[in-house]
Structure formats: structure tokens, C-alpha cells
Design a protein around this motif. Structure first.
Motif, PDB file in Angstrom:
ATOM      1  N   ASN A  37      45.506  58.465  31.388  1.00 36.36           N
ATOM      2  CA  ASN A  37      44.414  57.833  32.119  1.00 36.36           C
ATOM      3  C   ASN A  37      44.485  56.317  31.991  1.00 36.36           C
ATOM      4  O   ASN A  37      44.916  55.776  30.970  1.00 36.36           O
ATOM      5  N   LEU A  38      44.037  55.646  33.023  1.00 41.17           N
ATOM      6  CA  LEU A  38      43.954  54.197  32.974  1.00 41.17           C
ATOM      7  C   LEU A  38      42.766  53.785  32.113  1.00 41.17           C
ATOM      8  O   LEU A  38      41.722  54.435  32.108  1.00 41.17           O
ATOM      9  N   SER A  39      42.918  52.676  31.408  1.00 39.77           N
ATOM     10  CA  SER A  39      41.808  52.177  30.603  1.00 39.77           C
ATOM     11  C   SER A  39      40.841  51.403  31.487  1.00 39.77           C
ATOM     12  O   SER A  39      41.137  51.079  32.637  1.00 39.77           O
ATOM     13  N   ASN A  40      39.670  51.117  30.934  1.00 41.04           N
ATOM     14  CA  ASN A  40      38.670  50.329  31.660  1.00 41.04           C
ATOM     15  C   ASN A  40      38.592  48.902  31.150  1.00 41.04           C
ATOM     16  O   ASN A  40      37.712  48.141  31.544  1.00 41.04           O
ATOM     17  N   ALA A  41      39.520  48.547  30.263  1.00 39.70           N
ATOM     18  CA  ALA A  41      39.494  47.200  29.694  1.00 39.70           C
ATOM     19  C   ALA A  41      39.822  46.163  30.770  1.00 39.70           C
ATOM     20  O   ALA A  41      40.661  46.403  31.641  1.00 39.70           O
ATOM     21  N   PRO A  42      39.162  45.012  30.721  1.00 41.25           N
ATOM     22  CA  PRO A  42      39.480  43.950  31.700  1.00 41.25           C
ATOM     23  C   PRO A  42      40.938  43.518  31.563  1.00 41.25           C
ATOM     24  O   PRO A  42      41.514  43.551  30.480  1.00 41.25           O
ATOM     25  N   PHE A  43      41.530  43.130  32.676  1.00 42.22           N
ATOM     26  CA  PHE A  43      42.906  42.632  32.649  1.00 42.22           C
ATOM     27  C   PHE A  43      43.051  41.566  33.732  1.00 42.22           C
ATOM     28  O   PHE A  43      42.333  41.594  34.735  1.00 42.22           O
ATOM     29  N   PRO A  44      43.955  40.625  33.525  1.00 42.44           N
ATOM     30  CA  PRO A  44      44.151  39.584  34.536  1.00 42.44           C
ATOM     31  C   PRO A  44      44.960  40.129  35.709  1.00 42.44           C
ATOM     32  O   PRO A  44      46.153  40.425  35.559  1.00 42.44           O
ATOM     33  N   PRO A  45      44.355  40.290  36.889  1.00 43.56           N
ATOM     34  CA  PRO A  45      45.093  40.836  38.032  1.00 43.56           C
ATOM     35  C   PRO A  45      46.232  39.908  38.450  1.00 43.56           C
ATOM     36  O   PRO A  45      46.004  38.723  38.707  1.00 43.56           O
ATOM     37  N   PRO A  46      47.448  40.389  38.474  1.00 41.69           N
ATOM     38  CA  PRO A  46      48.576  39.533  38.853  1.00 41.69           C
ATOM     39  C   PRO A  46      48.608  39.295  40.363  1.00 41.69           C
ATOM     40  O   PRO A  46      47.962  39.999  41.135  1.00 41.69           O
ATOM     41  N   SER A  47      49.359  38.308  40.765  1.00 45.55           N
ATOM     42  CA  SER A  47      49.550  38.057  42.191  1.00 45.55           C
ATOM     43  C   SER A  47      50.375  39.195  42.790  1.00 45.55           C
ATOM     44  O   SER A  47      51.339  39.659  42.182  1.00 45.55           O
ATOM     45  N   VAL A  48      49.997  39.609  43.980  1.00 43.17           N
ATOM     46  CA  VAL A  48      50.657  40.740  44.602  1.00 43.17           C
ATOM     47  C   VAL A  48      50.709  40.538  46.115  1.00 43.17           C
ATOM     48  O   VAL A  48      49.786  39.965  46.711  1.00 43.17           O
ATOM     49  N   THR A  49      51.792  40.972  46.717  1.00 43.20           N
ATOM     50  CA  THR A  49      51.924  40.984  48.172  1.00 43.20           C
ATOM     51  C   THR A  49      51.728  42.403  48.675  1.00 43.20           C
ATOM     52  O   THR A  49      52.368  43.339  48.165  1.00 43.20           O
ATOM     53  N   VAL A  50      50.850  42.576  49.627  1.00 39.21           N
ATOM     54  CA  VAL A  50      50.693  43.872  50.293  1.00 39.21           C
ATOM     55  C   VAL A  50      51.524  43.831  51.567  1.00 39.21           C
ATOM     56  O   VAL A  50      51.272  43.018  52.456  1.00 39.21           O
ATOM     57  N   PHE A  51      52.496  44.699  51.627  1.00 43.65           N
ATOM     58  CA  PHE A  51      53.445  44.737  52.742  1.00 43.65           C
ATOM     59  C   PHE A  51      53.125  45.926  53.645  1.00 43.65           C
ATOM     60  O   PHE A  51      53.028  47.068  53.185  1.00 43.65           O
ATOM     61  N   ILE A  52      52.961  45.651  54.944  1.00 41.86           N
ATOM     62  CA  ILE A  52      52.638  46.691  55.923  1.00 41.86           C
ATOM     63  C   ILE A  52      53.731  46.721  56.983  1.00 41.86           C
ATOM     64  O   ILE A  52      53.812  45.819  57.821  1.00 41.86           O
ATOM     65  N   LEU A 151      46.784  50.269  40.748  1.00 41.28           N
ATOM     66  CA  LEU A 151      48.234  50.103  40.777  1.00 41.28           C
ATOM     67  C   LEU A 151      48.683  48.977  39.849  1.00 41.28           C
ATOM     68  O   LEU A 151      49.617  49.128  39.055  1.00 41.28           O
ATOM     69  N   MET A 152      48.015  47.844  39.940  1.00 44.57           N
ATOM     70  CA  MET A 152      48.405  46.696  39.127  1.00 44.57           C
ATOM     71  C   MET A 152      48.097  46.925  37.653  1.00 44.57           C
ATOM     72  O   MET A 152      48.838  46.469  36.772  1.00 44.57           O
ATOM     73  N   ARG A 153      47.017  47.637  37.358  1.00 39.33           N
ATOM     74  CA  ARG A 153      46.697  47.937  35.965  1.00 39.33           C
ATOM     75  C   ARG A 153      47.809  48.758  35.324  1.00 39.33           C
ATOM     76  O   ARG A 153      48.168  48.555  34.162  1.00 39.33           O
ATOM     77  N   ARG A 154      48.380  49.687  36.082  1.00 40.80           N
ATOM     78  CA  ARG A 154      49.447  50.517  35.533  1.00 40.80           C
ATOM     79  C   ARG A 154      50.644  49.661  35.119  1.00 40.80           C
ATOM     80  O   ARG A 154      51.260  49.878  34.068  1.00 40.80           O
ATOM     81  N   PHE A 155      50.978  48.654  35.919  1.00 37.57           N
ATOM     82  CA  PHE A 155      52.089  47.761  35.576  1.00 37.57           C
ATOM     83  C   PHE A 155      51.750  46.906  34.357  1.00 37.57           C
ATOM     84  O   PHE A 155      52.591  46.708  33.475  1.00 37.57           O
ATOM     85  N   VAL A 156      50.545  46.373  34.342  1.00 39.10           N
ATOM     86  CA  VAL A 156      50.147  45.466  33.256  1.00 39.10           C
ATOM     87  C   VAL A 156      50.101  46.200  31.919  1.00 39.10           C
ATOM     88  O   VAL A 156      50.500  45.655  30.882  1.00 39.10           O
ATOM     89  N   GLU A 157      49.657  47.451  31.932  1.00 37.68           N
ATOM     90  CA  GLU A 157      49.497  48.197  30.693  1.00 37.68           C
ATOM     91  C   GLU A 157      50.796  48.812  30.177  1.00 37.68           C
ATOM     92  O   GLU A 157      50.880  49.206  29.022  1.00 37.68           O
ATOM     93  N   ASN A 158      51.811  48.907  31.034  1.00 36.64           N
ATOM     94  CA  ASN A 158      53.074  49.512  30.598  1.00 36.64           C
ATOM     95  C   ASN A 158      54.230  48.783  31.275  1.00 36.64           C
ATOM     96  O   ASN A 158      54.518  48.990  32.450  1.00 36.64           O
ATOM     97  N   GLU A 159      54.916  47.948  30.513  1.00 38.04           N
ATOM     98  CA  GLU A 159      56.007  47.155  31.075  1.00 38.04           C
ATOM     99  C   GLU A 159      57.246  47.984  31.381  1.00 38.04           C
ATOM    100  O   GLU A 159      58.180  47.484  32.022  1.00 38.04           O
TER     101      GLU A 159
END
Length: 389
Positions: A37-52, A151-159
Motif C-alpha cells: 500500500n502507498l503511504s499517506n506521508a507528505p512527499f515533494p511531488p516531482p516535475s512530470v510530463t503528461v504525454f497524450i 504514480l509519483m509517490r510510488r517512484f519517490v518511495e521506491n527508487e
């Protein structure tokens, strides 16, 4: 043994060979399917490009862009990239007009390509993305408001994670098709064990550092799975996240059979192209081998088993007396009833798609360029162009 008994024994043996390996893999994946499960702890959202990526999506492109701008994500860390692949319905112009009016301070870009093909669009996007992460989403998928944050939390929490995709869900009040449940179960289980090679391109995210070289095979579709496999080759994990889901627009089911066939061919070609991964051992090697067997070999075993079984019944019919022929007719009726069940229909449809996809490959017919048909809902191009105004 008589001839029909030999044929029947061969049919049963091949049938067992067909279903036992996938069955064992499914049970193994089902036991393991528990992505943390993802945690609920605050995290700094990284810059991201949404590609369509888009082609002839004039009916849906405004709604999709509105959805992205409404996601729960800080606008100063968000970029938008739309690549219009040779649309004939003004998709790119509609996207530009909408973003000029609604994007505000969010950086955006609309690129137009003369050559159609989603994998070509993906390669172009990889050369235009600046942040460390990007999300790819189809125009006809519907995301939850917190999808981007998850999505971004998953990356931040597990490199160790280089690629993440969501799972398909159904609209409220609608039953989940059995094959969709099994698909999700297998991919979630593979993700818990190590990684899954089959991705959902409707919403998937990637760590740019995991994609080297930044290019996929442009004449094969299944670009989502190509990127997931590339990420895993580079030592990162590629997972389906059970907490991130999407649904499909009501217009997404148009030409569903063609879509399934194209998808089957893309996955088949992608798995075969990277077949060396099946023989490198380890947990991912076993997962890859199972997928390679299921998509490339099992359909032919099923076909051979059915052909032997039918031959056995015909031989039995012509070699039997009246009582034997009655048994034959009863067997045919029983097989017809069994094949009419939803599970059997789904299985046979899937096998047929995989078989036909491989036959098309053998004869040189490739389905790597997607051709949406939604523009046909308008009576003519001028009416569609008028909706742009």
C-alpha cells in the motif's frame, strides 16, 4: 487402441500441456498479488510530463485535456505534451485552442507528425521530455483525480521502480468481466514477485533514468510493454499498481475486436523480440518465459488439440453403430453447451486473437498503426471541423 482412441488421447495430452503451465502461473501470481500500500506521508511531488498520443480524437481530446488539468497535482510541477499523429479531423488544432484558453501557467506543447503510428509518437515524445518522469495516457481512458499523485509517490518511495501502470476497472454498477479480473490478478502477482512485462498503456508512468536508450522499436505497437521491458532490462522494476485504476470512455469499445487483434499482435511481437529475457533465469526470467509460452506457443497447442479432438469424434462416428453415433451426437451437444459459457467464449476468443495475430505476422500483415474510428460518428469532415470553432 483404435484410431479414434489414439486421436482422443493425443487431444487430451496436448490439452493438458496447453493449460497446465498457464494454470500454475496464474495460481502462483494469485497467491503473490499484494502490491504494498502507498503511504499517506507528505512527499515533494516531482516535475512530470503528461504525454497524450492522439490520432483522430477530436471527439475526446477536450475532455481528456480538461481531465489532466483537473488532476490533484501542483501545476508548477506539471507539463503537457500532445503528439498528434497525422490526424485528419483537426485533433491537434483543437488541442492547441483548448490549451491556449485553459492551461494558464502550465507549460504545454502540441507536436504534429506526418507519419502515423503510436510507437513513432512515443519515440518523438522521449526526445521532448525534460523532467525525470513522464506519464503516458490514452485519450479514451478516464483517470481518477489522484492518479498522478499515486504514480509519483510510488517512484519517490521506491527508487528501484522504473515503470508503473494502473489496472483497468469498470464503471460503478457494471460487473467486471472475468477475463479482466484474471488479467489484473496475474499482472499484480507478477509485480509482487518481480515485474510484469505486460503493461496497461491507458495510464502508465516511467522514470526517464530507466529508459536507455530512449527509443523503442517503431514498427511494433505495444509501446507500453516495450517501455516496461526496457526499464526492467536496465535493472528497474516494472509493476502494475493495484491502487491506481482507470476506466474507459463509452466510445472506447468501438471496433473492440480490431483493437484486441492489434494488441495481441503487438504483445506477441514485443515478447518475441525480447525472448532472450526468458532464458536469463531468476524470478523475472520465469515470469517472462510463462508470458512467452502463453502468447506464442499455447494458442497453437490449443488449435492442435481441438483438431485432434474433432478428428477423433468424426472417426468414432463413422466407425460406430447407431448407439455409438448417438453417443457422438450427445458429445457434440455437450461440447456446444460447454463452449457457450462466458469463460469458454473468452478463452476461445483470446486464443483466436493470438493465433490470427501470428498468422498475420507470418504473411507479412502488420497492425502497428492504430486507426481510431470515432470521427465517423460525425456525418462528414466539415461538421467535425465546425465543432472546432
Amino acid at each position: 487402441m483404435e484410431q479414434h482412441e489414439i486421436l482422443l488421447a493425443g487431444s487430451l495430452l496436448i490439452g493438458l500441456v496447453s493449460i497446465i503451465p498457464p494454470g500454475i502461473h496464474y495460481l502462483r501470481a494469485e497467491r503473490a498479488s499484494s502490491v504494498p500500500n502507498l503511504s499517506n506521508a507528505p512527499f515533494p511531488p516531482p516535475s512530470v510530463t503528461v504525454f497524450i498520443p492522439a490520432r483522430d480524437e477530436a471527439l475526446l481530446i477536450r475532455d481528456k485535456l480538461e481531465e489532466i488539468l483537473s488532476l490533484e497535482y501542483p501545476g508548477n510541477n506539471l507539463r503537457l505534451l500532445v503528439i498528434d499523429s497525422s490526424s485528419l479531423d483537426g485533433t491537434g488544432r483543437i488541442a492547441e485552442k483548448f490549451l491556449v484558453e485553459r492551461a494558464g501557467s502550465i507549460p504545454w506543447k502540441v507536436e504534429t507528425m506526418e507519419s502515423p503510428g503510436k510507437s513513432i509518437a512515443v519515440n518523438k515524445a522521449l526526445g521532448n521530455i525534460e523532467p525525470d518522469f513522464f506519464v503516458m495516457t490514452d485519450v479514451d481512458s478516464v483517470l481518477e483525480p489522484d492518479s498522478l499523485l499515486k504514480l509519483m509517490r510510488r517512484f519517490v518511495e521506491n527508487e528501484e521502480i522504473g515503470a508503473v501502470c494502473g489496472r483497468i476497472a469498470v464503471s460503478e454498477g457494471m460487473p467486471m468481466p472475468a477475463y479482466r479480473k484474471r488479467f489484473n490478478q496475474i499482472r499484480l502477482g507478477e509485480s509482487s514477485i518481480d515485474s510484469t512485462p505486460i503493461f496497461e498503456g491507458s495510464v502508465c508512468a516511467f522514470r526517464m533514468a530507466s529508459l536507455a536508450p530512449r527509443e523503442i522499436c517503431s514498427d511494433i505497437n505495444a509501446d507500453d510493454s516495450q517501455l516496461a521491458i526496457l526499464s526492467r532490462r536496465n535493472g528497474y522494476r516494472a509493476i502494475m499498481d493495484g491502487e491506481i485504476s482507470f476506466t474507459e470512455s463509452n466510445l472506447a469499445n468501438e471496433k473492440q475486436r480490431q483493437k484486441s487483434l492489434r494488441r495481441a499482435q503487438g504483445i506477441t511481437r514485443t515478447l518475441f523480440r525480447n525472448r532472450d529475457l526468458a532464458f536469463k533465469g531468476g524470478r523475472y526470467g520465469r515470469i517472462y518465459l510463462q508470458n512467452l509460452y502463453f502468447h506464442l506457443m499455447m494458442p497453437w497447442f490449443v488449435l492442435l488439440g481441438l483438431m485432434l479432438g474433432i478428428s477423433s469424434l468424426f472417426t468414432f462416428y463413422f466407425q460406430s453403430d447407431i448407439a455409438g453415433q448417438e453417443i457422438y451426437l450427445s458429445s457434440i451437444l455437450l461440447l456446444g453447451l460447454l463452449s457457450s459459457t462466458s469463460v469458454a467464449r473468452e478463452f476461445l476468443f483470446g486464443v483466436a486473437c493470438l493465433l490470427w495475430a501470428q498468422i498475420l505476422i507470418i504473411v507479412g500483415v502488420r497492425l502497428d498503426v492504430w486507426k481510431p474510428h470515432r470521427a465517423k460518428l460525425f456525418s462528414d469532415y466539415s461538421q467535425l471541423k465546425g465543432s472546432e470553432e
